[in-house]
Design an enzyme around this catalytic site. Structure first.
Site, PDB file in Angstrom:
ATOM      1  N   HIS A  68       0.824  -1.219   0.000  1.00 36.35           N
ATOM      2  CA  HIS A  68       0.000   0.000   0.000  1.00 36.35           C
ATOM      3  C   HIS A  68       0.853   1.262   0.000  1.00 36.35           C
ATOM      4  O   HIS A  68       0.512   2.259  -0.634  1.00 36.35           O
ATOM      5  CB  HIS A  68      -0.931   0.004   1.210  1.00 36.35           C
ATOM      6  N   HIS A 220      -2.973 -12.533   1.200  1.00 36.71           N
ATOM      7  CA  HIS A 220      -2.369 -12.699   2.533  1.00 36.71           C
ATOM      8  C   HIS A 220      -2.984 -13.874   3.312  1.00 36.71           C
ATOM      9  O   HIS A 220      -3.833 -13.708   4.177  1.00 36.71           O
ATOM     10  CB  HIS A 220      -2.357 -11.416   3.356  1.00 36.71           C
ATOM     11  N   ALA A 224      -7.706 -12.305   7.522  1.00 37.22           N
ATOM     12  CA  ALA A 224      -8.998 -11.876   6.990  1.00 37.22           C
ATOM     13  C   ALA A 224      -9.676 -12.982   6.168  1.00 37.22           C
ATOM     14  O   ALA A 224     -10.222 -12.742   5.097  1.00 37.22           O
ATOM     15  CB  ALA A 224      -8.859 -10.592   6.162  1.00 37.22           C
ATOM     16  N   HIS A 254       1.760 -11.049  11.115  1.00 38.20           N
ATOM     17  CA  HIS A 254       0.589 -11.561  10.405  1.00 38.20           C
ATOM     18  C   HIS A 254       0.564 -13.083  10.320  1.00 38.20           C
ATOM     19  O   HIS A 254      -0.506 -13.682  10.187  1.00 38.20           O
ATOM     20  CB  HIS A 254       0.535 -10.970   8.995  1.00 38.20           C
ATOM     21  N   ASP A 277       2.555  -6.152   2.193  1.00 37.25           N
ATOM     22  CA  ASP A 277       1.310  -5.483   2.605  1.00 37.25           C
ATOM     23  C   ASP A 277       1.645  -4.225   3.415  1.00 37.25           C
ATOM     24  O   ASP A 277       0.938  -3.864   4.355  1.00 37.25           O
ATOM     25  CB  ASP A 277       0.425  -6.431   3.426  1.00 37.25           C
ATOM     26  N   GLY A 312      -2.132  -3.894   8.525  1.00 34.23           N
ATOM     27  CA  GLY A 312      -1.067  -3.999   7.545  1.00 34.23           C
ATOM     28  C   GLY A 312       0.291  -4.108   8.210  1.00 34.23           C
ATOM     29  O   GLY A 312       0.416  -4.199   9.430  1.00 34.23           O
TER      30      GLY A 312
END
Length: 387
Positions: A68, A220, A224, A254, A277, A312
């Site tokens: 991002h 990822h 999520a 993560h 990310d 992120g």
């Protein structure tokens, strides 16, 4: 002619798998890889430039297909200056090309960001190349929105994508939120990879999206999405039970080391793609930051929203590569393939970049045992040394 000597070259082997080869000199000219020869055959006289790698690894330039922002800038800033700042910073992390990644904001903001990405694709710069965009949202599930704003979530609609078919290379979607399978077919025709992510789908729905509709990847892995259970395998189970690629944020936030090892063992060296990310906070140190109009707090490797939701990553690609190596015991050649060959094959651009094969672009990263980046060459142009 230019050359890199005294390096450990990571090259395609006879079967296409990456191997580390010592005692070779890499030659490149006019922005292309010219060849790899034995060191004792190399004649330095007449070379325009010779880089002494000093025993470091010489690898294809890293590709980051999910980022991002970094160094205070974000794709959603929708300005040439923001993308320019990302392009200038990323080579220091070994990245030679990337997909600026949007997020779930108002559609007009996403469209503005994609328009700027299009211009960047067409505008040569000295830094990392912009290959297109990864559109992460707004076609996602409210139940698995993560750090994305629920009020901006939309149903998947190819009519919104169509004006940007030349820009969007990957679109992340929740398959259970797609009303019409024609969406997948339209994306395939346009060359847009559909990635399953930010989804509350069950195992069967996710598998159907891959096997029947052509989704080719998972965004990822673990994050999520529905996790694995022995009676309800969920999206993670579908990722493991299909031939799709999986993105993995190997920052130890993560995905813990064990989860990284599991993904490597199940998916193998050919189906894992390491990503960052990363947010605009990447490269900025601890303190407050921002993501999609939401305040983010960074401490060490952890970036969270005010409510504690992980927002992120702040990791760089070379750090993710180092952690993945430490956590999995993968060979350096296999891990490098996960940031070069695999993303290039996923995007259908392996014929142009992703390996040090004669005729391909001279996009090269030189790094040491700790994956500290010493030098980066993009299109034959040297941007380092950085240390």
């Amino acid at each position: 002619m230019k050359a890199i000597k005294n390096g450990r070259c990571i090259l395609p082997g006879a079967a296409g798998e990456f191997v580390t080869v010592e005692g070779m000199t890499l030659l490149y000219d006019v922005g292309r890889i010219a060849g790899v020869i034995e060191a004792d055959r190399f004649e330095e006289d007449g070379c325009e430039e010779v880089i002494d790698a000093g025993g470091r690894y010489v690898a294809p330039g890293f590709l980051n297909v999910h980022i991002h922002g970094c160094k205070g800038s974000d794709t959603m800033d929708a300005t040439p200056e923001a993308l320019g700042a990302m392009q200038a910073f990323l080579p220091r992390t070994g990245v030679t090309a990337f997909l600026p990644t949007t997020m779930t904001c108002a559609w007009q903001e996403i469209a503005a960001a994609l328009t700027v990405v299009r211009t960047a694709m067409q505008t040569p710069r000295a830094g990392a190349q912009v290959l297109g965009a990864h559109m992460e949202g707004p076609f996602i599930s409210p139940a698995k929105k993560g750090s994305q704003a629920e009020e901006n979530i939309l149903r998947a609609d190819y009519a919104r994508l169509a004006p940007f078919a030349d820009v969007v290379r990957i679109v992340t979607v929740a398959p259970e939120e797609v009303r019409d399978a024609a969406f997948f077919a339209a994306c395939r025709r346009a060359g847009i990879r559909v990635s399953i992510g930010h989804t509350a789908a069950d195992y069967e729905t996710a598998c159907r999206a891959v096997r029947a509709y052509g989704a080719s990847r998972f965004t990822h892995l673990y994050d999520a999405m529905q996790g694995f259970h022995h009676r309800a395998p969920g999206v993670v189970g579908a990722a493991f039970d299909t031939d799709a690629y999986v993105e993995l944020i190997a920052d130890n936030v993560h995905a813990c080391p064990m989860a990284q090892r599991l993904a490597y063992r199940v998916k193998g060296k050919d189906r894992v793609i390491l990503i960052t990310d990363a947010l605009r906070a990447c490269g900025m140190g601890d303190g407050p930051s921002e993501l999609g109009g939401q305040q983010v707090f960074v401490k060490g490797e952890l970036a969270t929203l005010a409510d504690g939701t992980i927002a992120g990553s702040v990791a760089t690609m070379n750090r993710c590569l180092r952690l993945f190596l430490e956590n999995t015991g993968a060979s350096i050649a296999d891990a490098v393939a996960m940031v070069t060959k695999n993303p290039a094959e996923d995007l259908g651009i392996y014929g142009e970049r992703g390996s040090l094969t004669p005729g391909k672009r001279a996009d090269i990263t030189i790094f040491d045992e700790q994956i500290a980046v010493y030098d980066t060459i993009i299109g034959g142009r040297r941007l380092g040394p950085f240390a």
